[in-house]
Design a protein around this motif. Structure first.
Motif, PDB file in Angstrom:
ATOM      1  N   LYS A 146      -3.241  13.932   3.152  1.00  0.00           N
ATOM      2  CA  LYS A 146      -2.854  12.646   2.553  1.00  0.00           C
ATOM      3  C   LYS A 146      -3.412  12.554   1.131  1.00  0.00           C
ATOM      4  O   LYS A 146      -3.994  11.561   0.710  1.00  0.00           O
ATOM      5  CB  LYS A 146      -3.331  11.455   3.404  1.00  0.00           C
ATOM      6  CG  LYS A 146      -2.856  11.514   4.848  1.00  0.00           C
ATOM      7  CD  LYS A 146      -1.337  11.635   4.940  1.00  0.00           C
ATOM      8  CE  LYS A 146      -0.863  11.759   6.390  1.00  0.00           C
ATOM      9  NZ  LYS A 146       0.589  12.056   6.494  1.00  0.00           N
ATOM     10  N   ASN A 148      -2.994  13.502  -3.228  1.00  0.00           N
ATOM     11  CA  ASN A 148      -2.189  12.910  -4.293  1.00  0.00           C
ATOM     12  C   ASN A 148      -2.092  13.818  -5.510  1.00  0.00           C
ATOM     13  O   ASN A 148      -2.836  14.799  -5.636  1.00  0.00           O
ATOM     14  CB  ASN A 148      -2.722  11.541  -4.672  1.00  0.00           C
ATOM     15  CG  ASN A 148      -4.082  11.594  -5.345  1.00  0.00           C
ATOM     16  OD1 ASN A 148      -4.184  11.735  -6.558  1.00  0.00           O
ATOM     17  ND2 ASN A 148      -5.149  11.493  -4.539  1.00  0.00           N
ATOM     18  N   THR A 178       7.424  11.870 -11.976  1.00  0.00           N
ATOM     19  CA  THR A 178       6.369  11.124 -11.291  1.00  0.00           C
ATOM     20  C   THR A 178       6.945   9.968 -10.494  1.00  0.00           C
ATOM     21  O   THR A 178       6.579   9.759  -9.327  1.00  0.00           O
ATOM     22  CB  THR A 178       5.344  10.618 -12.322  1.00  0.00           C
ATOM     23  OG1 THR A 178       4.739  11.748 -12.973  1.00  0.00           O
ATOM     24  CG2 THR A 178       4.271   9.778 -11.663  1.00  0.00           C
ATOM     25  N   ALA A 182       7.082  10.048  -6.446  1.00  0.00           N
ATOM     26  CA  ALA A 182       6.334   8.996  -5.756  1.00  0.00           C
ATOM     27  C   ALA A 182       7.201   8.332  -4.691  1.00  0.00           C
ATOM     28  O   ALA A 182       6.745   8.063  -3.574  1.00  0.00           O
ATOM     29  CB  ALA A 182       5.840   7.960  -6.763  1.00  0.00           C
ATOM     30  N   ALA A 186       6.222   9.187  -0.592  1.00  0.00           N
ATOM     31  CA  ALA A 186       5.421   8.103  -0.013  1.00  0.00           C
ATOM     32  C   ALA A 186       5.410   8.167   1.508  1.00  0.00           C
ATOM     33  O   ALA A 186       4.385   7.893   2.152  1.00  0.00           O
ATOM     34  CB  ALA A 186       5.949   6.754  -0.493  1.00  0.00           C
ATOM     35  N   ARG A 191       0.553  10.129  -2.716  1.00  0.00           N
ATOM     36  CA  ARG A 191       0.736   9.320  -3.917  1.00  0.00           C
ATOM     37  C   ARG A 191       0.963  10.236  -5.116  1.00  0.00           C
ATOM     38  O   ARG A 191       0.379  11.318  -5.203  1.00  0.00           O
ATOM     39  CB  ARG A 191      -0.484   8.435  -4.172  1.00  0.00           C
ATOM     40  CG  ARG A 191      -0.746   7.414  -3.084  1.00  0.00           C
ATOM     41  CD  ARG A 191      -1.901   6.470  -3.420  1.00  0.00           C
ATOM     42  NE  ARG A 191      -3.152   7.185  -3.635  1.00  0.00           N
ATOM     43  CZ  ARG A 191      -3.753   7.336  -4.805  1.00  0.00           C
ATOM     44  NH1 ARG A 191      -3.195   6.846  -5.909  1.00  0.00           N
ATOM     45  NH2 ARG A 191      -4.896   7.993  -4.909  1.00  0.00           N
ATOM     46  N   ASN A 193       1.100   9.852  -9.398  1.00  0.00           N
ATOM     47  CA  ASN A 193       0.941   9.028 -10.593  1.00  0.00           C
ATOM     48  C   ASN A 193       0.830   9.916 -11.822  1.00  0.00           C
ATOM     49  O   ASN A 193       0.729  11.148 -11.711  1.00  0.00           O
ATOM     50  CB  ASN A 193      -0.304   8.144 -10.464  1.00  0.00           C
ATOM     51  CG  ASN A 193      -0.176   7.112  -9.365  1.00  0.00           C
ATOM     52  OD1 ASN A 193       0.644   6.203  -9.450  1.00  0.00           O
ATOM     53  ND2 ASN A 193      -0.975   7.248  -8.310  1.00  0.00           N
ATOM     54  N   GLU A 248      -8.977   7.453  -3.664  1.00  0.00           N
ATOM     55  CA  GLU A 248      -8.441   6.681  -2.545  1.00  0.00           C
ATOM     56  C   GLU A 248      -9.157   5.347  -2.406  1.00  0.00           C
ATOM     57  O   GLU A 248      -8.635   4.418  -1.789  1.00  0.00           O
ATOM     58  CB  GLU A 248      -8.556   7.480  -1.246  1.00  0.00           C
ATOM     59  CG  GLU A 248      -7.630   8.682  -1.182  1.00  0.00           C
ATOM     60  CD  GLU A 248      -6.163   8.303  -1.371  1.00  0.00           C
ATOM     61  OE1 GLU A 248      -5.757   7.223  -0.900  1.00  0.00           O
ATOM     62  OE2 GLU A 248      -5.435   9.071  -2.007  1.00  0.00           O
ATOM     63  N   SER A 252      -5.689   3.422  -4.005  1.00  0.00           N
ATOM     64  CA  SER A 252      -4.948   3.784  -2.797  1.00  0.00           C
ATOM     65  C   SER A 252      -3.590   3.103  -2.690  1.00  0.00           C
ATOM     66  O   SER A 252      -2.717   3.567  -1.957  1.00  0.00           O
ATOM     67  CB  SER A 252      -5.777   3.457  -1.552  1.00  0.00           C
ATOM     68  OG  SER A 252      -6.102   2.071  -1.518  1.00  0.00           O
ATOM     69  N   PHE A 253      -3.377   1.991  -3.417  1.00  0.00           N
ATOM     70  CA  PHE A 253      -2.102   1.274  -3.363  1.00  0.00           C
ATOM     71  C   PHE A 253      -1.307   1.463  -4.651  1.00  0.00           C
ATOM     72  O   PHE A 253      -0.405   0.684  -4.964  1.00  0.00           O
ATOM     73  CB  PHE A 253      -2.355  -0.221  -3.094  1.00  0.00           C
ATOM     74  CG  PHE A 253      -1.173  -0.945  -2.501  1.00  0.00           C
ATOM     75  CD1 PHE A 253      -0.501  -0.436  -1.394  1.00  0.00           C
ATOM     76  CD2 PHE A 253      -0.742  -2.144  -3.048  1.00  0.00           C
ATOM     77  CE1 PHE A 253       0.581  -1.113  -0.849  1.00  0.00           C
ATOM     78  CE2 PHE A 253       0.344  -2.828  -2.503  1.00  0.00           C
ATOM     79  CZ  PHE A 253       1.008  -2.312  -1.400  1.00  0.00           C
ATOM     80  N   MET A 254      -1.612   2.535  -5.373  1.00  0.00           N
ATOM     81  CA  MET A 254      -0.923   2.833  -6.629  1.00  0.00           C
ATOM     82  C   MET A 254      -0.154   4.140  -6.500  1.00  0.00           C
ATOM     83  O   MET A 254      -0.741   5.178  -6.200  1.00  0.00           O
ATOM     84  CB  MET A 254      -1.921   2.934  -7.798  1.00  0.00           C
ATOM     85  CG  MET A 254      -2.642   1.643  -8.110  1.00  0.00           C
ATOM     86  SD  MET A 254      -3.868   1.833  -9.437  1.00  0.00           S
ATOM     87  CE  MET A 254      -2.784   2.147 -10.843  1.00  0.00           C
ATOM     88  N   THR A 255       1.143   4.082  -6.710  1.00  0.00           N
ATOM     89  CA  THR A 255       1.957   5.295  -6.768  1.00  0.00           C
ATOM     90  C   THR A 255       3.159   5.030  -7.663  1.00  0.00           C
ATOM     91  O   THR A 255       3.642   3.895  -7.760  1.00  0.00           O
ATOM     92  CB  THR A 255       2.380   5.761  -5.366  1.00  0.00           C
ATOM     93  OG1 THR A 255       2.874   7.106  -5.441  1.00  0.00           O
ATOM     94  CG2 THR A 255       3.435   4.871  -4.745  1.00  0.00           C
TER      95      THR A 255
END
Length: 269
Positions: A146, A148, A178, A182, A186, A191, A193, A248, A252-255
């Motif tokens: 998991k 990124n 990107t 993403a 997901a 993730r 970025n 993370e 963690s909530f950014m992609t």
């Protein structure tokens, strides 16, 4: 800012273009956070001394790391087998991959009317195709952890810049990669970025492209008026943002983010 890894969590980061500039600074930043790492220097030209220096600086940045925690490799990522070898060797060494920092790139200066297509192909190959391939190849490994991806785009990929059409196009492609990656990845818990630096001082990107010291100094002088903050950025400023996006705990909530690290260049007139 970004979490320091617990001793029993041995995360692994791959960083391309690690012999100087943003790549080297990112390696040192991840070293302070306790990551094991796989560092790669491209043949543009290859800088084995710089790569060795990056490794030494990483070990000094975190005395808890040992030489066995840092794998260094050189090669040509425009050759697909070198990309495969780099990733396979990393996994063979560390048994996991958590983060890819796709940083390796070159700069080129040309207007559309005098653009040589062989130069265009070279820039797109290194700055775009290599990034696409590396993003693709790490998917199975990142799906397991998991993990990124942090791609290194540029403010030149977000807005027009005169005399750099191939470079701007290549970095715009990385920004769009990107966003698309993403969305696609997901569901696998991956993730993706990107950072979009403005002009960064203390990098060798102009030197490697054959530009003179005078050209570098001219670019630094122009920054005083083109970047609202009135200065060039530092590799360390970009590195901290890369580590933030890879975290993370913090991101963690950014992609799908293309984050400008540009002294306000993307909003200037």
């Amino acid at each position: 800012m970004t979490e320091r890894l617990e001793k029993n969590v041995r995360k692994v980061v791959l960083i391309t273009g690690s012999s100087s500039g943003i790549g080297a600074a990112a390696a040192i930043q991840f070293a302070t956070l306790g990551y094991r790492m796989s560092l790669f220097a491209m043949n543009v030209p290859v800088d084995e001394a710089g790569l060795a220096d990056t490794k030494d600086r990483c070990l000094k940045a975190n005395p808890e790391l040992t030489s066995d925690d840092i794998l260094t490799m050189t090669g040509d990522l425009t050759v697909e087998k070198d990309c495969h070898l780099y990733i396979e060797k990393t996994f063979e060494t560390f048994k996991r991959i958590d983060v890819l920092v796709a940083n390796a790139g070159i700069v080129s200066s040309s207007r559309l009317e005098n653009l040589k297509m062989e130069d265009f192909d070279k820039v797109m190959n290194i700055n775009c195709r290599v990034v696409v391939l590396m993003n693709k190849l790490v998917i199975p490994y990142l799906a397991e952890t998991k993990g990124n991806i942090v791609n290194v785009s540029s403010v030149a990929g977000l807005r027009a810049c005169n005399d750099m059409i191939a470079y701007c196009m290549s970095k715009a492609a990385v920004a769009q990669l990107t966003r698309c990656a993403a969305s696609e990845l997901a569901s696998k818990g991956i993730r993706v970025n990107a950072v979009c630096p403005g002009l960064i001082d203390s990098t060798r990107i102009f030197q490697n492209a054959g530009f003179s010291t005078e050209f570098h100094d001219l670019m630094i002088e122009r920054v005083k008026s083109s970047h609202p903050l009135g200065r060039a950025g530092t590799p360390e400023e970009v590195a901290k943002s890369i580590a933030f996006l890879a975290s993370e705990e913090q991101a963690s909530f950014m992609t799908g983010v293309t984050l400008p690290i540009d002294g306000g260049r993307c909003v200037s007139s």
